[in-house]
Design a protein around this motif. Sequence first.
Motif, PDB file in Angstrom:
ATOM      1  N   GLN A 285      10.158  -5.575 -13.846  1.00 16.51           N
ATOM      2  CA  GLN A 285       9.011  -5.361 -12.968  1.00 16.51           C
ATOM      3  C   GLN A 285       8.007  -4.473 -13.695  1.00 16.51           C
ATOM      4  OE1 GLN A 285       9.901  -3.626  -9.150  1.00 16.51           O
ATOM      5  NE2 GLN A 285       7.846  -3.996  -8.340  1.00 16.51           N
ATOM      6  N   GLY A 286       6.838  -5.022 -13.990  1.00 13.26           N
ATOM      7  CA  GLY A 286       5.799  -4.248 -14.630  1.00 13.26           C
ATOM      8  C   GLY A 286       5.710  -4.478 -16.128  1.00 13.26           C
ATOM      9  N   PRO A 287       4.932  -3.624 -16.824  1.00 16.21           N
ATOM     10  CA  PRO A 287       4.299  -2.432 -16.273  1.00 16.21           C
ATOM     11  C   PRO A 287       3.291  -2.772 -15.170  1.00 16.21           C
ATOM     12  CG  PRO A 287       4.265  -2.405 -18.668  1.00 16.21           C
ATOM     13  CD  PRO A 287       4.662  -3.787 -18.255  1.00 16.21           C
TER      14      PRO A 287
ATOM     15  N   GLU B   9     -15.658  13.747  -9.439  1.00 17.81           N
ATOM     16  CA  GLU B   9     -15.146  12.747  -8.515  1.00 17.81           C
ATOM     17  C   GLU B   9     -13.770  12.268  -8.962  1.00 17.81           C
ATOM     18  OE1 GLU B   9     -17.804   9.553  -8.111  1.00 17.81           O
ATOM     19  OE2 GLU B   9     -19.555  10.788  -7.634  1.00 17.81           O
ATOM     20  N   LEU B  10     -13.015  11.780  -7.997  1.00 16.85           N
ATOM     21  CA  LEU B  10     -11.716  11.191  -8.308  1.00 16.85           C
ATOM     22  C   LEU B  10     -11.914   9.750  -8.754  1.00 16.85           C
ATOM     23  CD1 LEU B  10      -9.418  12.528  -5.469  1.00 16.85           C
ATOM     24  CD2 LEU B  10      -9.433  13.183  -7.865  1.00 16.85           C
ATOM     25  N   PRO B  11     -10.930   9.156  -9.407  1.00 16.21           N
ATOM     26  CA  PRO B  11     -11.070   7.772  -9.876  1.00 16.21           C
ATOM     27  C   PRO B  11     -11.321   6.813  -8.737  1.00 16.21           C
ATOM     28  CG  PRO B  11      -9.164   8.828 -10.840  1.00 16.21           C
ATOM     29  CD  PRO B  11      -9.669   9.752  -9.770  1.00 16.21           C
ATOM     30  N   LYS B  12     -12.050   5.749  -9.027  1.00 13.76           N
ATOM     31  CA  LYS B  12     -12.266   4.679  -8.074  1.00 13.76           C
ATOM     32  C   LYS B  12     -11.348   3.517  -8.429  1.00 13.76           C
ATOM     33  CE  LYS B  12     -17.035   5.993  -7.121  1.00 13.76           C
ATOM     34  NZ  LYS B  12     -18.447   5.560  -7.101  1.00 13.76           N
ATOM     35  N   THR B  13     -11.196   2.609  -7.481  1.00  7.87           N
ATOM     36  CA  THR B  13     -10.216   1.548  -7.652  1.00  7.87           C
ATOM     37  C   THR B  13     -10.873   0.189  -7.758  1.00  7.87           C
ATOM     38  OG1 THR B  13      -8.654   2.829  -6.379  1.00  7.87           O
ATOM     39  CG2 THR B  13      -8.162   0.503  -6.633  1.00  7.87           C
ATOM     40  N   GLY B  14     -10.428  -0.594  -8.708  1.00  7.36           N
ATOM     41  CA  GLY B  14     -10.913  -1.959  -8.840  1.00  7.36           C
ATOM     42  C   GLY B  14     -10.288  -2.852  -7.797  1.00  7.36           C
ATOM     43  N   PRO B  15     -10.923  -3.994  -7.496  1.00  5.24           N
ATOM     44  CA  PRO B  15     -10.431  -4.857  -6.422  1.00  5.24           C
ATOM     45  C   PRO B  15      -9.213  -5.679  -6.798  1.00  5.24           C
ATOM     46  CG  PRO B  15     -12.335  -5.838  -7.481  1.00  5.24           C
ATOM     47  CD  PRO B  15     -12.166  -4.458  -8.082  1.00  5.24           C
ATOM     48  N   GLY B  16      -8.995  -5.898  -8.082  1.00  5.09           N
ATOM     49  CA  GLY B  16      -7.924  -6.808  -8.471  1.00  5.09           C
ATOM     50  C   GLY B  16      -6.653  -6.114  -8.883  1.00  5.09           C
ATOM     51  N   VAL B  17      -5.614  -6.898  -9.072  1.00  5.07           N
ATOM     52  CA  VAL B  17      -4.340  -6.395  -9.571  1.00  5.07           C
ATOM     53  C   VAL B  17      -4.295  -6.626 -11.071  1.00  5.07           C
ATOM     54  CG1 VAL B  17      -1.858  -6.709  -9.506  1.00  5.07           C
ATOM     55  CG2 VAL B  17      -3.195  -6.881  -7.406  1.00  5.07           C
ATOM     56  N   ALA B  18      -3.942  -5.615 -11.822  1.00  7.43           N
ATOM     57  CA  ALA B  18      -3.906  -5.749 -13.278  1.00  7.43           C
ATOM     58  C   ALA B  18      -2.862  -6.765 -13.685  1.00  7.43           C
ATOM     59  CB  ALA B  18      -3.586  -4.402 -13.915  1.00  7.43           C
ATOM     60  N   PRO B  19      -3.130  -7.560 -14.741  1.00  8.66           N
ATOM     61  CA  PRO B  19      -2.124  -8.512 -15.204  1.00  8.66           C
ATOM     62  C   PRO B  19      -0.907  -7.810 -15.745  1.00  8.66           C
ATOM     63  CG  PRO B  19      -3.946  -8.346 -16.747  1.00  8.66           C
ATOM     64  CD  PRO B  19      -4.351  -7.595 -15.511  1.00  8.66           C
ATOM     65  N   LEU B  20       0.215  -8.519 -15.780  1.00  9.02           N
ATOM     66  CA  LEU B  20       1.480  -7.907 -16.164  1.00  9.02           C
ATOM     67  C   LEU B  20       1.438  -7.311 -17.560  1.00  9.02           C
ATOM     68  CD1 LEU B  20       4.086 -10.466 -14.811  1.00  9.02           C
ATOM     69  CD2 LEU B  20       3.218  -8.401 -13.741  1.00  9.02           C
ATOM     70  N   GLY B  21       0.685  -7.918 -18.478  1.00 10.60           N
ATOM     71  CA  GLY B  21       0.690  -7.444 -19.852  1.00 10.60           C
ATOM     72  C   GLY B  21      -0.260  -6.292 -20.095  1.00 10.60           C
ATOM     73  N   ALA B  22      -1.022  -5.852 -19.076  1.00 16.85           N
ATOM     74  CA  ALA B  22      -2.043  -4.831 -19.302  1.00 16.85           C
ATOM     75  C   ALA B  22      -1.448  -3.445 -19.299  1.00 16.85           C
ATOM     76  CB  ALA B  22      -3.123  -4.943 -18.226  1.00 16.85           C
ATOM     77  N   ALA B  23      -0.693  -3.120 -20.285  1.00 18.02           N
ATOM     78  CA  ALA B  23      -0.074  -1.804 -20.393  1.00 18.02           C
ATOM     79  C   ALA B  23      -0.655  -1.039 -21.562  1.00 18.02           C
ATOM     80  CB  ALA B  23       1.428  -1.953 -20.583  1.00 18.02           C
ATOM     81  N   GLY B  24      -1.691  -1.591 -22.187  1.00 14.96           N
ATOM     82  CA  GLY B  24      -2.270  -0.957 -23.363  1.00 14.96           C
ATOM     83  C   GLY B  24      -1.565  -1.450 -24.608  1.00 14.96           C
ATOM     84  N   ALA B  25      -0.256  -1.692 -24.492  1.00 11.94           N
ATOM     85  CA  ALA B  25       0.544  -2.272 -25.584  1.00 11.94           C
ATOM     86  C   ALA B  25       1.749  -2.917 -24.947  1.00 11.94           C
ATOM     87  CB  ALA B  25       0.978  -1.183 -26.560  1.00 11.94           C
ATOM     88  N   ALA B  26       2.211  -3.990 -25.530  1.00 15.05           N
ATOM     89  CA  ALA B  26       3.368  -4.686 -24.957  1.00 15.05           C
ATOM     90  C   ALA B  26       4.622  -3.857 -25.160  1.00 15.05           C
ATOM     91  CB  ALA B  26       3.530  -6.046 -25.627  1.00 15.05           C
ATOM     92  N   LEU B  27       5.570  -4.046 -24.241  1.00 15.06           N
ATOM     93  CA  LEU B  27       6.877  -3.416 -24.440  1.00 15.06           C
ATOM     94  C   LEU B  27       7.557  -4.117 -25.606  1.00 15.06           C
ATOM     95  CD1 LEU B  27       8.318  -2.954 -20.859  1.00 15.06           C
ATOM     96  CD2 LEU B  27       7.853  -1.187 -22.526  1.00 15.06           C
ATOM     97  N   MET B  28       7.945  -3.341 -26.613  1.00 15.28           N
ATOM     98  CA  MET B  28       8.554  -3.897 -27.813  1.00 15.28           C
ATOM     99  C   MET B  28      10.031  -3.507 -27.869  1.00 15.28           C
ATOM    100  SD  MET B  28       5.844  -5.291 -29.187  1.00 15.28           S
ATOM    101  CE  MET B  28       6.219  -5.564 -30.901  1.00 15.28           C
ATOM    102  N   ALA B  29      10.748  -4.116 -28.823  1.00 20.63           N
ATOM    103  CA  ALA B  29      12.126  -3.696 -29.039  1.00 20.63           C
ATOM    104  C   ALA B  29      12.121  -2.226 -29.383  1.00 20.63           C
ATOM    105  CB  ALA B  29      12.727  -4.500 -30.195  1.00 20.63           C
ATOM    106  N   ALA B  30      13.050  -1.466 -28.792  1.00 18.53           N
ATOM    107  CA  ALA B  30      12.978  -0.015 -28.924  1.00 18.53           C
ATOM    108  C   ALA B  30      14.322   0.573 -29.293  1.00 18.53           C
ATOM    109  CB  ALA B  30      12.471   0.601 -27.631  1.00 18.53           C
ATOM    110  N   GLY B  31      14.872   0.150 -30.417  1.00 23.11           N
ATOM    111  CA  GLY B  31      16.106   0.746 -30.909  1.00 23.11           C
ATOM    112  C   GLY B  31      17.220   0.676 -29.886  1.00 23.11           C
ATOM    113  N   ALA B  32      17.933   1.805 -29.767  1.00 27.50           N
ATOM    114  CA  ALA B  32      19.091   1.863 -28.883  1.00 27.50           C
ATOM    115  C   ALA B  32      18.706   1.664 -27.438  1.00 27.50           C
ATOM    116  CB  ALA B  32      19.795   3.204 -29.064  1.00 27.50           C
ATOM    117  N   ALA B  33      17.472   2.008 -27.062  1.00 27.52           N
ATOM    118  CA  ALA B  33      17.059   1.848 -25.669  1.00 27.52           C
ATOM    119  C   ALA B  33      16.990   0.384 -25.294  1.00 27.52           C
ATOM    120  CB  ALA B  33      15.697   2.501 -25.436  1.00 27.52           C
ATOM    121  N   GLY B  34      16.653  -0.472 -26.252  1.00 24.30           N
ATOM    122  CA  GLY B  34      16.637  -1.908 -25.994  1.00 24.30           C
ATOM    123  C   GLY B  34      15.590  -2.335 -24.983  1.00 24.30           C
TER     124      GLY B  34
END
Length: 238
Positions: free
Chosen positions: A166-168, A200-225
Motif C-alpha cells: 500500500q503506497g507510498p 500559511e499552512l499548505p493547501k491541498t490539491g484536488p486529486g490523489v497522487a499516483p502510486l509511484g509519486a514518492a519522489g523515487a521508486a522503492l528499490m531493493a534495500a539490502g536486508a530490509a528487502g
Amino acid sequence: MSSRRTTAITGTLVTASFSAVMILSGTAGAEDQGPGSSKGGKVVDKAPTGVRFTTLLPEKISVDNGSKETDITATVKNEGTKESGKIRLLVVGFDGLTVKNVQGCSPIDEKNLPEGSNSGYACSIDNLAAGRSKSYAVDATFDLGKTGKICLPVQTSDGKKTFWQQGPVPFGTTNPSPNAPATPLLLGTDNKPVAPGSDELPKTGPGVAPLGAAGAALMAAGAAGVWWSRRRPGPRTN
C-alpha cells in the motif's frame, strides 16, 4: 425542600449531564481516525494458495500544529481461507512524514531503507490466521511545510517477496487551521506546501497522487528487502 427548588436543581443537573455528554462525544470524535482504507494498495508477488493480504490505513489523521506529532494505525489482514505462515509488515515514511516508532516492531537501519524514504520499521508476524488482522500503533511526525507519504509492504519473513504493498500513499490537508491546535489530514490527498517564508499552512490539491509519486521508486534495500514494483496492479488471486 420546595418542589420549585427541586425542579430547578434537577434541571441544572440535566443540563450539566447533557454538557458532559457533548464534551465526551467531541473528545472521542477528535481521536477517531475513521474507517480503515486500502487506498493506494496493490498485489505485487503472488501469495501462497488460499492466502490474500491487504493493509489498512486510517482515512484521516490529525497533526499537532506545535509538536508536529501524529498517531496512525497500520493494519495487515489475511482475507484468504488459509493461514499465512511467517510474514512481516513494513511501515515506511517519506518526505514530511517521519515514522518515529511502531509498537512491537524493530527500526530498519538507515542503510537498508528504500531510496527516497526517511524512516521505517519492520513488524514480524509468526502467523496470521484466515480472516484475521493485526494492527500496530504508529507514532510519527508530519512537517506541514512538505508533502508526506507512508508505505505498507507485506512480505515474506526474509523480505525476498512482497505480496502486497500500500503506497507510498499521501496524507494531506483539506482544511488549513493555522490558529487551531491541530490540522486534519486525509488519506490519498496530496499535501501542497506553500511558498517558503509564508505563514500559511499548505493547501491541498484536488486529486490523489499516483502510486509511484514518492519522489523515487522503492528499490531493493539490502536486508530490509523493501522494494517498489512498477508493474500495473494485477488481479488478486487466492
